[in-house]
Every structure is written in structure tokens, then in C-alpha cells.
Scaffold this active site. Structure first.
Site, PDB file in Angstrom:
ATOM      1  N   CYS A 205       0.911  -1.241   0.026  1.00  0.00           N
ATOM      2  CA  CYS A 205       0.086  -0.064   0.014  1.00  0.00           C
ATOM      3  C   CYS A 205       0.951   1.259  -0.243  1.00  0.00           C
ATOM      4  O   CYS A 205       2.075   0.986  -0.250  1.00  0.00           O
ATOM      5  CB  CYS A 205      -0.864  -0.017   1.027  1.00  0.00           C
ATOM      6  SG  CYS A 205      -0.157   0.016   2.812  1.00  0.00           S
TER       7      CYS A 205
HETATM    8  O1  LIG Z   1      -0.893   3.534   2.921  1.00  0.00           O
HETATM    9  C1  LIG Z   1      -2.068   3.042   2.936  1.00  0.00           C
HETATM   10  C2  LIG Z   1      -2.536   2.461   4.298  1.00  0.00           C
HETATM   11  O2  LIG Z   1      -1.607   2.304   5.101  1.00  0.00           O
HETATM   12  C3  LIG Z   1      -2.893   3.326   1.788  1.00  0.00           C
HETATM   13  O3  LIG Z   1      -2.326   2.829   0.757  1.00  0.00           O
HETATM   14  C4  LIG Z   1      -3.296   5.148   1.702  1.00  0.00           C
HETATM   15  O4  LIG Z   1      -3.769   5.533   2.970  1.00  0.00           O
HETATM   16  C5  LIG Z   1      -4.180   5.058   0.479  1.00  0.00           C
HETATM   17  O5  LIG Z   1      -5.505   4.627   0.843  1.00  0.00           O
HETATM   18  P1  LIG Z   1      -6.935   5.083   0.107  1.00  0.00           P
HETATM   19  O6  LIG Z   1      -6.384   5.471  -1.263  1.00  0.00           O
HETATM   20  O7  LIG Z   1      -7.698   3.733   0.274  1.00  0.00           O
HETATM   21  O8  LIG Z   1      -7.431   6.074   0.934  1.00  0.00           O
END
Ligand SMILES: O=C(CO)[C@H](O)[C@H](O)COP(=O)(O)O
Length: 141
Positions: A59
Site C-alpha cells: 500500500c
Molecule cells: O498506505 C495506505 C494504508 O496504510 C494506503 O495505501 C493509503 O492510506 C491510501 O489509501 P486510500 O486510497 O484507500 O485512502
């Protein structure tokens, strides 16, 4: 080896990780779940249930998917950003899920981290007692 994989975004780093897994002959079990808590838990479940031997979650930071995977009993996820940390996660923690930041690791570094994780055998016998304690925390919640 069967490797469960999921990422909540794609870029040159995730592409390099997937290309390495394919080139090294691994069978990639894609977990197509979103958002990141679901994909982390999905990979954790794939490993804990034996559908994959190891897992890789990616992520933006690596941390959210690691936390989610670690909610699954039997999954031991570690965030790693360099090969030494990845090796230690296998040797000293018996980690079975590697979590990496897809934003902060350059493609070549992510592949080095991945290789270190995959190529290091699990659990140094000297750590057996600590790892048993760690795994015991699953049942003590
Ligand atoms: O690093 C992350 C979680 O630790 C996610 O990738 C980041 O917060 C983005 O998530 P989203 O696009 O669903 O808001």
C-alpha cells in the site's frame, strides 16, 4: 512457491515486484480486495489458510496492510524497507507476509527486499522460544 499478492495501487514498483515473482517462477495468487484493510486481511487469510506459502502486501506506506494482515491469526506480517530488515523478519520473527511501501521504495529496492524475504529460511532455531511466544499471542487475545 505460491505467493499471495495484493496492492491498493499500481506503479513501477508494484510492476517490478510482480515481474520478479513471475521471472523467479512463483505462482502468484492474486487477492483482489479493496480497500487496504480488506486486502491486507485477504492476503493474511490466504497464508493462514494454506492457499499460499507466503504473502506480499503493498500500500502507500506498507503499514496499513501489515496491520490488517496481522489481525488474522496465523499471519505474521512485517514491514520491510531494506533487505536486512526483510531477512530479519524471516529469521527472527518467522514472518510469512512481507509488507512494502509502493510509494517510498524504488522498483529495484523493492525487488531486493522481496528477494531477501523469499530467499531467507524461516525462523532461526535460536529464536524458537520467542517465536512460540509471538504465535501464542494469537490465542491470548
Ligand atoms: O498506505 C495506505 C494504508 O496504510 C494506503 O495505501 C493509503 O492510506 C491510501 O489509501 P486510500 O486510497 O484507500 O485512502
Amino acid at each position: 512457491m505460491r505467493i499471495a499478492f495484493a496492492a491498493d495501487d499500481s506503479n513501477a514498483t508494484t510492476d517490478a515486484v510482480l515481474a520478479h515473482l513471475a521471472a523467479a517462477g512463483h505462482e502468484v495468487v492474486r487477492v483482489d480486495a479493496l480497500p487496504w484493510p480488506d486486502l491486507g486481511a485477504g492476503v493474511g487469510r490466504a497464508v493462514a489458510e494454506g492457499r499460499a506459502e507466503l504473502g506480499v502486501v503493498m500500500c502507500w506506506t506498507g503499514t496499513g496492510t501489515a496491520i490488517a494482515a496481522n489481525k488474522v491469526p496465523g499471519a505474521l506480517a512485517a514491514v520491510a524497507w531494506d533487505p536486512w530488515v526483510a531477512r530479519g523478519a524471516r529469521l527472527w520473527n518467522d514472518a510469512n507476509v512481507l509488507a512494502m511501501s509502493l510509494k517510498r521504495l524504488a522498483p529495484d529496492v523493492a525487488v531486493e527486499v522481496l528477494r531477501a524475504f523469499l530467499e531467507t529460511p524461516a525462523a532461526d532455531p535460536d529464536e524458537a522460544e520467542n517465536i512460540a511466544r509471538l504465535k501464542g499471542l494469537d490465542t491470548n487475545r
